[in-house]
Design a protein around this motif. Structure first.
Motif, PDB file in Angstrom:
ATOM      1  N   ASP A 138       0.830  -1.204   0.000  1.00 54.80           N
ATOM      2  CA  ASP A 138       0.000   0.000   0.000  1.00 54.80           C
ATOM      3  C   ASP A 138       0.865   1.254   0.000  1.00 54.80           C
ATOM      4  OD1 ASP A 138       1.006  -0.254   2.532  1.00 54.80           O
ATOM      5  OD2 ASP A 138      -0.936  -0.471   3.528  1.00 54.80           O
ATOM      6  N   ASN A 142      -2.625   6.014   1.631  1.00 49.27           N
ATOM      7  CA  ASN A 142      -3.691   5.063   1.922  1.00 49.27           C
ATOM      8  C   ASN A 142      -3.589   4.567   3.364  1.00 49.27           C
ATOM      9  OD1 ASN A 142      -5.059   2.188   1.859  1.00 49.27           O
ATOM     10  ND2 ASN A 142      -5.831   3.338   0.091  1.00 49.27           N
ATOM     11  N   GLN A 164      -5.394   6.494 -13.456  1.00 52.41           N
ATOM     12  CA  GLN A 164      -5.245   5.325 -12.601  1.00 52.41           C
ATOM     13  C   GLN A 164      -4.899   5.772 -11.187  1.00 52.41           C
ATOM     14  OE1 GLN A 164      -2.200   2.993 -14.578  1.00 52.41           O
ATOM     15  NE2 GLN A 164      -3.718   1.866 -15.768  1.00 52.41           N
ATOM     16  N   LEU A 165      -5.301   4.974 -10.217  1.00 54.20           N
ATOM     17  CA  LEU A 165      -5.011   5.311  -8.828  1.00 54.20           C
ATOM     18  C   LEU A 165      -3.502   5.280  -8.603  1.00 54.20           C
ATOM     19  CD1 LEU A 165      -6.932   5.933  -6.454  1.00 54.20           C
ATOM     20  CD2 LEU A 165      -6.532   3.608  -5.643  1.00 54.20           C
ATOM     21  N   ARG A 167       0.228   5.137  -6.794  1.00 52.79           N
ATOM     22  CA  ARG A 167       0.793   4.218  -5.798  1.00 52.79           C
ATOM     23  C   ARG A 167       0.509   4.690  -4.376  1.00 52.79           C
ATOM     24  NH1 ARG A 167       2.532   0.667  -2.912  1.00 52.79           N
ATOM     25  NH2 ARG A 167       4.579  -0.332  -2.971  1.00 52.79           N
ATOM     26  N   GLN A 170      -3.006   3.522  -3.209  1.00 54.49           N
ATOM     27  CA  GLN A 170      -3.379   2.120  -3.329  1.00 54.49           C
ATOM     28  C   GLN A 170      -3.342   1.453  -1.957  1.00 54.49           C
ATOM     29  OE1 GLN A 170      -0.860   0.256  -6.258  1.00 54.49           O
ATOM     30  NE2 GLN A 170      -1.454   1.680  -7.871  1.00 54.49           N
TER      31      GLN A 170
END
Length: 212
Positions: A138, A142, A164-165, A167, A170
């Motif tokens: 993760d 996050n 896109q999400l 890093r 995530q």
């Protein structure tokens, strides 16, 4: 970074709200009532920190950079003075006003303690927040969201203006990637209209809680 460019590329200009689903518009506008919002910008690539925040008061800076050093304040294409020793690159001059109003802090000469010479590993360590550990699944943002979870939190609590999400976001805590606000919506086949209507009703009733 030019603020207007950031807003345009982030698709958060007010004009875009007119084309967004109603519940997205209410979500963005609800942010006005929030006092604390964290905005992180991760610039992929490289930056020359000594030419961005220029130590023009240090003679060795010009001795070791006779051809690429940024000139002193007051000279042609010179740095914009910050505190009598450091200056900011002239292309970033709008940030100098924020610095003098104590609304901007600059952390200079810092970096990862890991000695890797791999640009990709170094980038991953910065986003995971665990230098030298490749197994981290993760991102540091996050983990923060997960540690500060509460009952009213929603996916709109953390939004990345990317396709896109990233890093950093995530992980187990909910987060969204929205590249274009005007194109964001629900996809549920022949149930799409019903689902979107339900979301709009939900957020219309509690817009002030949307961002968690």
């Amino acid at each position: 970074m030019d603020r207007r460019v950031f807003i345009k590329n982030g698709s958060l200009a007010l004009l875009s709200l007119g084309f967004a689903p109603q519940f997205i518009s209410k979500t963005v506008l609800a942010a006005r009532s929030r006092q604390k919002v964290l905005v992180t910008i991760f610039q992929r690539g490289a930056v020359d920190g000594l030419n961005m925040i220029v130590p023009y008061g240090e003679e060795w800076y010009y001795k070791v950079r006779p051809s690429i050093g940024v000139a002193r304040p007051g000279q042609e294409a010179g740095a914009v003075d910050l505190d009598g020793f450091f200056g900011i690159h002239p292309s970033m001059s709008p940030l100098a006003d924020l610095f003098h109003r104590n609304e901007l802090a600059i952390v200079h000469a810092c970096g990862s303690p890991d000695p890797t010479r791999s640009h990709f590993d170094a980038q991953d360590y910065m986003e995971s927040g665990t230098p030298g550990v490749k197994a981290t699944r993760d991102g540091w943002l996050n983990r923060y969201l997960h540690a500060r979870e509460h009952a009213d939190a929603t996916p709109f609590r953390a939004v990345a203006l990317t396709t896109q999400l990233p890093r950093t976001l995530q992980g187990n805590a909910p987060a969204l990637a929205i590249a274009q606000v005007g194109q964001f919506g629900l996809r549920a086949g022949n149930q799409t209209d019903m689902m979107q209507s339900g979301f709009e009703s939900q957020y219309a009733a509690a817009a002030d809680k949307v961002l968690g």
